[in-house]
Structure formats: C-alpha cells, structure tokens
Design a protein around this motif. Structure first.
Motif, mmCIF file in Angstrom:
data_model
loop_
_atom_site.group_PDB
_atom_site.id
_atom_site.type_symbol
_atom_site.label_atom_id
_atom_site.label_comp_id
_atom_site.label_asym_id
_atom_site.label_seq_id
_atom_site.Cartn_x
_atom_site.Cartn_y
_atom_site.Cartn_z
ATOM 1 N N ALA A 137 0.837 -1.204 0.000
ATOM 2 C CA ALA A 137 0.000 0.000 0.000
ATOM 3 C C ALA A 137 0.863 1.242 0.000
ATOM 4 O O ALA A 137 0.531 2.258 -0.637
ATOM 5 C CB ALA A 137 -0.927 -0.013 1.210
ATOM 6 N N ALA A 138 1.989 1.177 0.715
ATOM 7 C CA ALA A 138 2.871 2.346 0.777
ATOM 8 C C ALA A 138 3.518 2.646 -0.560
ATOM 9 O O ALA A 138 3.886 3.794 -0.841
ATOM 10 C CB ALA A 138 3.940 2.111 1.842
ATOM 11 N N SER A 139 3.650 1.629 -1.405
ATOM 12 C CA SER A 139 4.287 1.844 -2.709
ATOM 13 C C SER A 139 3.282 2.129 -3.819
ATOM 14 O O SER A 139 3.660 2.233 -4.981
ATOM 15 C CB SER A 139 5.130 0.615 -3.078
ATOM 16 O OG SER A 139 4.299 -0.544 -3.165
ATOM 17 N N ALA A 140 1.995 2.236 -3.471
ATOM 18 C CA ALA A 140 0.973 2.563 -4.462
ATOM 19 C C ALA A 140 1.155 3.995 -4.941
ATOM 20 O O ALA A 140 1.819 4.810 -4.286
ATOM 21 C CB ALA A 140 -0.414 2.385 -3.850
ATOM 22 N N PRO A 141 0.573 4.352 -6.096
ATOM 23 C CA PRO A 141 0.645 5.735 -6.559
ATOM 24 C C PRO A 141 0.124 6.690 -5.486
ATOM 25 O O PRO A 141 -0.788 6.327 -4.725
ATOM 26 C CB PRO A 141 -0.261 5.743 -7.803
ATOM 27 C CG PRO A 141 -0.255 4.319 -8.284
ATOM 28 C CD PRO A 141 -0.142 3.485 -7.044
ATOM 29 N N PRO A 142 0.681 7.898 -5.394
ATOM 30 C CA PRO A 142 0.326 8.816 -4.301
ATOM 31 C C PRO A 142 -1.177 9.006 -4.104
ATOM 32 O O PRO A 142 -1.662 8.985 -2.975
ATOM 33 C CB PRO A 142 1.029 10.116 -4.695
ATOM 34 C CG PRO A 142 2.211 9.654 -5.494
ATOM 35 C CD PRO A 142 1.745 8.456 -6.254
ATOM 36 N N ARG A 143 -1.913 9.192 -5.198
ATOM 37 C CA ARG A 143 -3.342 9.454 -5.060
ATOM 38 C C ARG A 143 -4.127 8.234 -4.563
ATOM 39 O O ARG A 143 -5.217 8.373 -4.019
ATOM 40 C CB ARG A 143 -3.931 9.924 -6.390
ATOM 41 C CG ARG A 143 -3.456 11.313 -6.789
ATOM 42 C CD ARG A 143 -4.224 11.813 -7.987
ATOM 43 N NE ARG A 143 -3.851 13.171 -8.348
ATOM 44 C CZ ARG A 143 -4.399 13.882 -9.329
ATOM 45 N NH1 ARG A 143 -5.371 13.317 -10.061
ATOM 46 N NH2 ARG A 143 -4.005 15.110 -9.594
ATOM 47 N N ALA A 144 -3.587 7.040 -4.776
ATOM 48 C CA ALA A 144 -4.285 5.817 -4.370
ATOM 49 C C ALA A 144 -3.748 5.252 -3.068
ATOM 50 O O ALA A 144 -4.258 4.253 -2.570
ATOM 51 C CB ALA A 144 -4.166 4.766 -5.477
ATOM 52 N N ARG A 145 -2.737 5.899 -2.493
ATOM 53 C CA ARG A 145 -2.047 5.321 -1.349
ATOM 54 C C ARG A 145 -2.954 5.198 -0.119
ATOM 55 O O ARG A 145 -2.948 4.198 0.583
ATOM 56 C CB ARG A 145 -0.808 6.162 -1.025
ATOM 57 C CG ARG A 145 0.224 5.451 -0.197
ATOM 58 C CD ARG A 145 1.525 6.237 -0.202
ATOM 59 N NE ARG A 145 2.125 6.221 -1.529
ATOM 60 C CZ ARG A 145 3.057 7.087 -1.947
ATOM 61 N NH1 ARG A 145 3.459 8.069 -1.148
ATOM 62 N NH2 ARG A 145 3.570 6.982 -3.151
ATOM 63 N N GLY A 146 -3.768 6.207 0.132
ATOM 64 C CA GLY A 146 -4.652 6.172 1.294
ATOM 65 C C GLY A 146 -5.672 5.056 1.179
ATOM 66 O O GLY A 146 -5.894 4.292 2.130
ATOM 67 N N ARG A 147 -6.327 4.923 0.008
ATOM 68 C CA ARG A 147 -7.314 3.856 -0.192
ATOM 69 C C ARG A 147 -6.649 2.489 -0.102
ATOM 70 O O ARG A 147 -7.221 1.547 0.445
ATOM 71 C CB ARG A 147 -8.002 4.026 -1.549
ATOM 72 C CG ARG A 147 -8.909 5.249 -1.638
ATOM 73 C CD ARG A 147 -9.775 5.191 -2.885
ATOM 74 N NE ARG A 147 -8.980 5.127 -4.106
ATOM 75 C CZ ARG A 147 -8.509 6.205 -4.750
ATOM 76 N NH1 ARG A 147 -8.756 7.423 -4.276
ATOM 77 N NH2 ARG A 147 -7.807 6.076 -5.865
ATOM 78 N N ALA A 148 -5.412 2.396 -0.636
ATOM 79 C CA ALA A 148 -4.706 1.111 -0.589
ATOM 80 C C ALA A 148 -4.384 0.714 0.847
ATOM 81 O O ALA A 148 -4.502 -0.459 1.223
ATOM 82 C CB ALA A 148 -3.434 1.191 -1.427
ATOM 83 N N LEU A 149 -3.992 1.680 1.661
ATOM 84 C CA LEU A 149 -3.674 1.381 3.057
ATOM 85 C C LEU A 149 -4.930 0.947 3.811
ATOM 86 O O LEU A 149 -4.903 -0.013 4.592
ATOM 87 C CB LEU A 149 -3.040 2.610 3.723
ATOM 88 C CG LEU A 149 -2.693 2.452 5.211
ATOM 89 C CD1 LEU A 149 -1.715 1.297 5.409
ATOM 90 C CD2 LEU A 149 -2.114 3.753 5.763
ATOM 91 N N GLN A 150 -6.031 1.646 3.585
ATOM 92 C CA GLN A 150 -7.284 1.262 4.230
ATOM 93 C C GLN A 150 -7.706 -0.151 3.817
ATOM 94 O O GLN A 150 -8.112 -0.974 4.654
ATOM 95 C CB GLN A 150 -8.387 2.258 3.874
ATOM 96 C CG GLN A 150 -8.175 3.649 4.451
ATOM 97 C CD GLN A 150 -9.205 4.636 3.947
ATOM 98 O OE1 GLN A 150 -10.338 4.261 3.645
ATOM 99 N NE2 GLN A 150 -8.821 5.905 3.845
ATOM 100 N N ALA A 151 -7.588 -0.459 2.521
ATOM 101 C CA ALA A 151 -7.968 -1.784 2.033
ATOM 102 C C ALA A 151 -7.082 -2.870 2.637
ATOM 103 O O ALA A 151 -7.565 -3.944 3.006
ATOM 104 C CB ALA A 151 -7.897 -1.828 0.509
ATOM 105 N N ALA A 152 -5.777 -2.586 2.761
ATOM 106 C CA ALA A 152 -4.859 -3.573 3.327
ATOM 107 C C ALA A 152 -5.168 -3.829 4.798
ATOM 108 O O ALA A 152 -5.121 -4.977 5.266
ATOM 109 C CB ALA A 152 -3.421 -3.091 3.155
ATOM 110 N N LEU A 153 -5.489 -2.784 5.536
ATOM 111 C CA LEU A 153 -5.843 -2.960 6.946
ATOM 112 C C LEU A 153 -7.149 -3.738 7.101
ATOM 113 O O LEU A 153 -7.259 -4.622 7.948
ATOM 114 C CB LEU A 153 -5.957 -1.594 7.623
ATOM 115 C CG LEU A 153 -4.627 -0.922 8.022
ATOM 116 C CD1 LEU A 153 -4.849 0.530 8.387
ATOM 117 C CD2 LEU A 153 -3.981 -1.678 9.177
ATOM 118 N N ARG A 154 -8.148 -3.408 6.279
ATOM 119 C CA ARG A 154 -9.412 -4.148 6.329
ATOM 120 C C ARG A 154 -9.172 -5.635 6.073
ATOM 121 O O ARG A 154 -9.690 -6.502 6.779
ATOM 122 C CB ARG A 154 -10.395 -3.628 5.268
ATOM 123 C CG ARG A 154 -11.119 -2.374 5.604
ATOM 124 C CD ARG A 154 -12.264 -2.131 4.639
ATOM 125 N NE ARG A 154 -12.621 -0.726 4.626
ATOM 126 C CZ ARG A 154 -12.132 0.166 3.775
ATOM 127 N NH1 ARG A 154 -11.263 -0.209 2.827
ATOM 128 N NH2 ARG A 154 -12.488 1.433 3.835
#
Length: 478
Positions: free
Chosen positions: A23-40
């Motif tokens: 999630a941390a290596s996702a594109p900047p604009r998608a990083r927050g959604r990726a982190l939330q999805a990974a935690l879920r």
C-alpha cells in the motif's frame, strides 16, 4: 505492560506490518485507499486478531515511509466502519466486531464425478456449445442494441425474443405460441417455481407428478407450498384412473418423452389427460425438456397445441446449448398469466437483457436451428453406439426409450444380478450409473430387476463403448 487479553503492537519491520508495504508503494493518489484496504483485509482474514494494539500513527507512518496524516485518516475511517476502536490516550485497537472471513469462495456447482465412464442422465455434451457463432451474435448485439433496452425489461422478456421464440416453438414443437403469453425465464426450474406460486395463489395445495419422474418437480413445488402427489404410469403415459381419484387439479407431465421411462404419451392418453383437466377446471404442466431430439421419426408435437388454455408449456436451452446459460421459456394459460408475470416481476425484475437480445439474434439468423441439427446428428450416433455396445457386451439385455431424448432404459437379464451387487461392482469399476428405481417418488420400490437409466449425450462414441465394456467386465467378475 499491555492490558490483559490484548496483544502488543509489533515492532518496526514485523511481518504483521509487512502486508501493508504494498500500500505504501501505491501511486500517491491511491495510497490512502490502498492502506485502508490492506488494513481491512488484515482484520477480516484474521492476520490482525481482535485486541491487537496498532502502532501509533506516527510510528506506523515512519515504518511505511508515508505521511502521518495518511495513517491517521486510515485509522479514523476504519474506526468509523467498526474495524478498529480507539479511546483518547488509549491507542488504537482491532475491534471485536469483525469475524474472520472464509479464506476462499467454495464452488457448489454440480460436477461430473471423477469416474472412468459417466452414464448419469441429464447432461448434454458441453463441448458442442457453438462458441464462434455465439461470440459473433454477442458482438452483433452489442453493436446494435439501443441504449434504452439496457434498462429494466418487460418482466415477460424482450418483445424481440418473445416473437422469435413464438415462431420457433410453433414451427418446431407445434405449440400455440402467443408472444403476449410467453415469459422468458431462467430455465425450467424458474418456470416451475412461478407456476407453483401462481397455482398456490389460486388455492391449489397439491399437484400430481409422474412416478417415476424427475425428483426436481417435487422439490420445486414444495418450495411454493404445494404437495407433490406421485401418480403411476402405464404403457401409454400417466394412468388416468389414479389421476382422477387423486383429487389434484394440476399435474406435471413429460408427454413427448417421459422422464425417465422414455414413454411417448399415446394420442388417446393425451386426449384423456386434456378431458380430465377440463372436467376439474385444472391444468397440465408440460415439461418439454428434450422434445427437439427425436431420431427415428418426426418429433411428437407438444401437448399444449391441443389446448393452450389448459396446458402450461415449459422448455429451455439446457440440453440444446448449455444449462449454464439459464435461459428458458414458459407459455402460460390466460387464467394464470397475470399472476405468473407479477411473480416474475417481483422475483427478479426480468431476465438479463443482453442474454435475451443475443438469443433472439441467434434464433432469427438460423444459428439455433443449425445447432439443433448438429446436436441431433451427434446424439443419434451416440445412442446407436450405446445400443450396439449393450448388445455386444450384455446379450439378452433389452433397451427401450431409444427413439428420442438423451438417455435409454436398459433392462439386464437376471443372471447379471442381484441388482445391489450389479450396482456395487459397476461403481467399484469407476462406471457411474443410475437405477430406474432411484427416480421413484415417495415410496419404497421393491424391484429385483436390473433396470438402468443410461445417459449417453455427454460421452463420445468411443467412451460409450469403453464404458459398456468396463461395466460388463465388472459385473462378470472379469
């Protein structure tokens, strides 16, 4: 020291947090959604268990190399959703509201058994599905379909398909096909369910079913609150005297090719069945499950053509194309039409538009007729292969019900018995068969004869001959 019953937060670089690194290596604009999805996902899967204390937003941001605000936002979002819980000065914890999700989706679709020869009836040869013609029809439909037809359809079906089906059924099966009383359904199972609900709404609490017959009929009517009453057959079809004394006012039949015995109802029996329906103000449900497949003479026309106000007619593409398409039709007597259409509306708001338009084009351009001819040739060859193989390997065996459909009834001489040993030995040899007695309804069958219902559509002629040989070797002890 951590509170009792909780888990300490893993330290930096722990494997528990490595799952967040993508999630941390996702594109900047998608990083927050990726982190939330990974935690879920970590909480749902149980990798982060209830009571686990998460690192502070500052520490996790440092570990992942992202901004603290991005982690804070992720914590707040998942706390709002119930995955996490937090308290002022108490940190952030995995909530107890979440239960670990199943690791994978199970596939409950029926699959052919892993056997050497499968003679179980009911399955067509799926390799005959016309992929190229179907794909061409799909491209044509996507190119020409008006935008408005992608909205909610008429619950009866697209007028284009109902018109095409009416012409097809009138031409091939001799039905009285009014497009206004034709309902497109997801197979005969849904047609049966709709009829059951409509009959129940009229006060019907029992329906007659052929015995032996399809076990699905009883289950589908039971789901609609209607009891299935088994009714015996004779050499001409459904026996009339038991029908008259049963008290039912609706009966389910397979008159073109009775399942499973293979009887084609006689002209006299058809007339008697319709006379009964008129005398009790009742209905006959005609399941025309394989009426297009007749090999030695022209197919027997549908019973519905003799009295469309007393016969509800059902059919599908499950044997001619593939059961996975979930596409069929129901011609409804006027007395039941309004209730059936309303039930269809509330059940699913209509059959998928693209599928309907595709099949309409397939019928209009002659592709469906070509498919039926192709299947007819293939299945006749397989029927002949089975009849020949049984004659070769089981001298004295009698085969019936061979003029139509996708299965035969084979009766074996007593020297191959007893029946239980015959069935046990064929199963041990990897040959899957069904006894005729298995299709009896609601009564124990004491039948010492070895009578099998052998399907042949799903196997090549070579495999059919090999299967008959294996069966003969098994029961002879060879």
């Amino acid at each position: 020291m951590t509170p009792s019953g909780t888990n300490p937060a893993p330290g930096p670089g722990s494997a528990a947090w490595e799952l967040l690194l993508p999630a941390a290596s996702a594109p900047p604009r998608a990083r927050g959604r990726a982190l939330q999805a990974a935690l879920r996902d970590a909480v749902r899967s149980g990798r982060l268990v209830q009571g686990t204390r998460l690192p502070s937003s500052r520490d996790l941001a440092a570990d992942l190399g992202v901004s603290r605000g991005l982690v804070t936002e992720a914590y707040e979002q998942l706390t709002a959703e119930g995955y996490l819980r937090s308290g002022r000065g108490a940190g952030t914890w995995v909530s107890g509201a979440v239960r670990a999700a199943r690791p994978r989706a199970r596939d409950l679709a029926p699959r052919p058994p892993g056997v050497r020869a499968d003679f179980v009836p009911g399955t067509p040869d799926l390799s005959l599905f016309p992929r190229a013609a179907w794909a061409a029809a799909q491209r044509g439909v996507l190119a020409e379909l008006p935008h408005h037809e992608l909205g909610y359809p008429d619950p009866r079906g697209l007028p284009r398909l109902r018109t095409a089906l009416a012409g097809l059924l009138a031409r091939r099966r001799g039905v009285v096909a009014d497009p206004e009383r034709l309902v497109v359904v997801s197979g005969v199972a849904q047609a049966t369910a709709l009829l059951g609900l409509a009959l129940h709404a009229r006060g019907t609490d029992a329906v007659g079913v052929e015995d032996p017959g399809s076990p699905q009929h009883s289950a589908l009517y039971a789901a609609a609150g209607i009891t299935a009453v088994p009714l015996a057959l004779d050499a001409e079809g459904l026996a009339v005297d038991p029908l008259r004394s049963s008290g039912v006012r609706a009966v389910v039949t397979t008159p073109a090719h009775q399942f499973p015995t293979g009887i084609a109802y006689s002209a006299r029996r058809r007339a008697e069945l319709l006379d009964w329906a008129r005398s009790v103000d009742g209905f006959v449900v005609e399941d025309d499950y394989d009426g297009d497949f007749r090999y030695d003479r022209a197919p027997v026309g549908a019973l519905q053509g003799l009295d469309p106000e007393r016969v509800a007619y059902t059919g599908s593409v499950s044997k001619s194309l593939a059961p996975g398409l979930r596409l069929g039709w129901l011609l409804v007597p006027e007395a039941l039409a309004e209730e059936v259409v309303e039930r269809k509306r509330t059940m699913d708001l209509g059959h998928p538009t693209l599928d309907q338009a595709l099949f309409a084009r397939f019928v209009e351009r002659g592709d469906y007729d070509r498919q039926l001819r192709r299947c007819q040739r293939a299945y006749r060859e397989r029927r002949d292969a089975l009849v020949g193989a049984l004659g070769e390997h089981f001298p004295g065996a009698r085969v019936s019900g061979i003029a139509a459909g996708l299965h035969v009834i084979a009766e074996f001489p007593a020297r191959y018995g007893p029946r239980e040993r015959f069935l046990a030995r064929t199963a041990a040899a990897g040959v899957e068969v069904r006894a005729l007695a298995e299709y009896a309804h609601a009564r124990a069958v004491r039948d010492a004869h070895i009578r099998l219902v052998l399907g042949y559509a799903q196997m090549s002629p070579t495999r059919i001959r090999d299967g008959a040989r294996l069966m003969a070797q098994a029961v002879s002890g060879g």
